[in-house]
Design a protein around this motif. Structure first.
Motif, mmCIF file in Angstrom:
data_model
loop_
_atom_site.group_PDB
_atom_site.id
_atom_site.type_symbol
_atom_site.label_atom_id
_atom_site.label_comp_id
_atom_site.label_asym_id
_atom_site.label_seq_id
_atom_site.Cartn_x
_atom_site.Cartn_y
_atom_site.Cartn_z
ATOM 1 N N UNK A 120 0.916 -1.211 0.073
ATOM 2 C CA UNK A 120 0.056 0.145 0.075
ATOM 3 C C UNK A 120 1.116 1.346 0.120
ATOM 4 N N UNK A 121 0.824 2.305 -0.815
ATOM 5 C CA UNK A 121 1.519 3.397 -0.993
ATOM 6 C C UNK A 121 1.461 4.171 0.077
ATOM 7 N N UNK A 122 0.412 4.234 1.149
ATOM 8 C CA UNK A 122 0.409 4.947 2.550
ATOM 9 C C UNK A 122 1.659 4.245 3.181
ATOM 10 N N UNK A 123 2.031 2.783 3.339
ATOM 11 C CA UNK A 123 2.848 2.212 4.336
ATOM 12 C C UNK A 123 4.137 2.621 3.620
ATOM 13 N N UNK A 124 4.418 2.435 2.216
ATOM 14 C CA UNK A 124 5.707 2.851 1.746
ATOM 15 C C UNK A 124 6.012 4.427 2.239
ATOM 16 N N UNK A 125 5.133 5.362 1.921
ATOM 17 C CA UNK A 125 5.574 6.837 2.170
ATOM 18 C C UNK A 125 5.619 7.019 3.774
ATOM 19 N N UNK A 126 4.830 6.439 4.331
ATOM 20 C CA UNK A 126 5.199 6.212 6.106
ATOM 21 C C UNK A 126 6.590 5.920 6.310
ATOM 22 N N UNK A 127 6.785 4.734 5.995
ATOM 23 C CA UNK A 127 7.950 4.391 6.299
ATOM 24 C C UNK A 127 9.282 5.058 5.669
ATOM 25 N N UNK A 128 9.112 5.500 4.318
ATOM 26 C CA UNK A 128 10.107 6.555 3.826
ATOM 27 C C UNK A 128 10.331 7.823 4.688
ATOM 28 N N UNK A 129 9.130 8.291 5.355
ATOM 29 C CA UNK A 129 9.220 9.387 5.951
ATOM 30 C C UNK A 129 9.790 9.401 7.452
ATOM 31 N N UNK A 130 9.733 8.117 7.991
ATOM 32 C CA UNK A 130 10.248 7.798 9.269
ATOM 33 C C UNK A 130 11.864 7.801 9.131
ATOM 34 N N UNK A 131 12.162 6.991 8.026
ATOM 35 C CA UNK A 131 13.603 6.943 7.994
ATOM 36 C C UNK A 131 14.180 8.113 7.787
#
Length: 322
Positions: free
Chosen positions: A197-208
């Motif tokens: 899901x794109x939301x999970x990908x973008x959230x993971x990227x933001x946290x990193x």
């Protein structure tokens, strides 16, 4: 099981997703190895009329299993890496593809082969452009059989099948989940971003990225594992979400010791709804240290438009919680 699922996918699939991915084929005798050009007319002589399902696999040295979600092929190249080559020689790298011909009704009538040769280089690429009719066979069988070889004693160290094509991801949650497990078993974790899901990908990227900005030592360690020491925070920001996720997912391969899932078999046990999400219970048969082990795993799907896509697995959510 797969044939029934494929029929359903044809009618219940989301729009195709264009993708390029590489598959590491099974090599019968392993690598590194020296392989010579197969001679079809010496014993055991190639039988053009043995149409048994296993015959071509018996003749070939390499078998590449294609993912069940693959719905279209634009181009296929077989990339062979060598060591011990003589740059001044006129040696060649070759592949011999084993396949079959059909009549107008789609019935197999005889076996056949497709050959390709190029100048031998450290990395030699064979693209099956002039015989792309074979793509239909590969799509139907979800399998490629071929033998890589050289005209010298150069050692083959690696073989990859590179496919430009499209994936059709099912809108049926159980079938989508089967497609995902099939994909990570045949292609690998680090090319499976299209399932997330794109939301999970973008959230993971933001946290990193946020953790790197704060000079968080845990995030630095994770970044180095997934992206290496040379890639900067700015480089990660500029990456597309899919490229970011594919590279990040390489962590799963590092943790397990293999980029592909070690699955003997898998099946969806049940599906239930909770809070507008789908919870899929999957039974997996894995082989560890020579023993077959049964495990159950729950994956969660979240709606994205008219599609169901994967939420981040727990192992990646733990990173978000740091």
């Amino acid at each position: 099981m797969y044939k029934n699922n494929l029929l359903a996918i044809l009618f219940l699939s989301a729009p195709s997703v264009a993708d390029t991915f590489s598959i590491v084929p099974d090599i019968k005798n392993g690598l590194p190895a020296v392989m010579n050009e197969p001679v079809l007319y010496q014993a055991p002589q190639f039988d053009y009329f043995n149409l048994a399902d296993s015959y071509l696999e018996q003749r070939a040295e390499a078998i590449a299993k294609l993912p069940m979600a693959l719905s279209d092929i634009e181009r296929v190249c077989i990339q062979t890496s060598y060591s011990g080559i003589d740059p001044s020689s006129s040696d060649q790298s070759g592949v011999l593809v084993y396949t079959y011909a059909e009549d107008n009704s789609g019935i197999k009538i005889h076996n056949t082969t497709i050959g390709d040769r190029v100048n031998l280089e450290t990395v030699s690429k064979h693209c099956i452009d002039e015989s792309n009719w074979v793509y239909d066979n590969w799509l139907a069988d979800k399998s490629m059989t071929f033998t890589p070889y050289s005209s010298s004693s150069a050692v083959i160290t690696d073989v990859r099948v590179i496919i430009d094509g499209s994936l059709s991801l099912s809108q049926v949650p159980a079938e989508f989940t089967e497609q995902y497990y099939d994909f990570i078993a045949k292609v690998g974790f680090d090319q499976s971003a299209n399932f997330y899901h794109p939301d999970g990908i973008s959230g993971l990227k933001d946290v990193l990225v946020s953790g790197l900005e704060q000079n968080n030592s845990s995030m630095k360690f994770i970044k180095n594992m997934a992206f290496g020491n040379t890639l900067s925070k700015e480089d990660i920001v500029l990456m597309s979400d899919l490229d970011f996720m594919n590279q990040f997912l390489s962590i799963l391969g590092q943790a397990s010791g293999s980029n592909t899932a070690n699955l003997e078999s898998f099946k969806v046990i049940n599906v239930f709804d909770y809070n507008d999400k789908k919870y899929i219970n999957v039974e997996k048969q894995e082989r560890l240290f020579g023993k077959q082990i049964t495990r159950n795993e729950v994956v969660i799907l979240k709606k994205y438009g008219d599609r169901w896509l994967l939420e981040l697995p727990e192992i990646l959510k733990e990173i978000l919680d740091n």
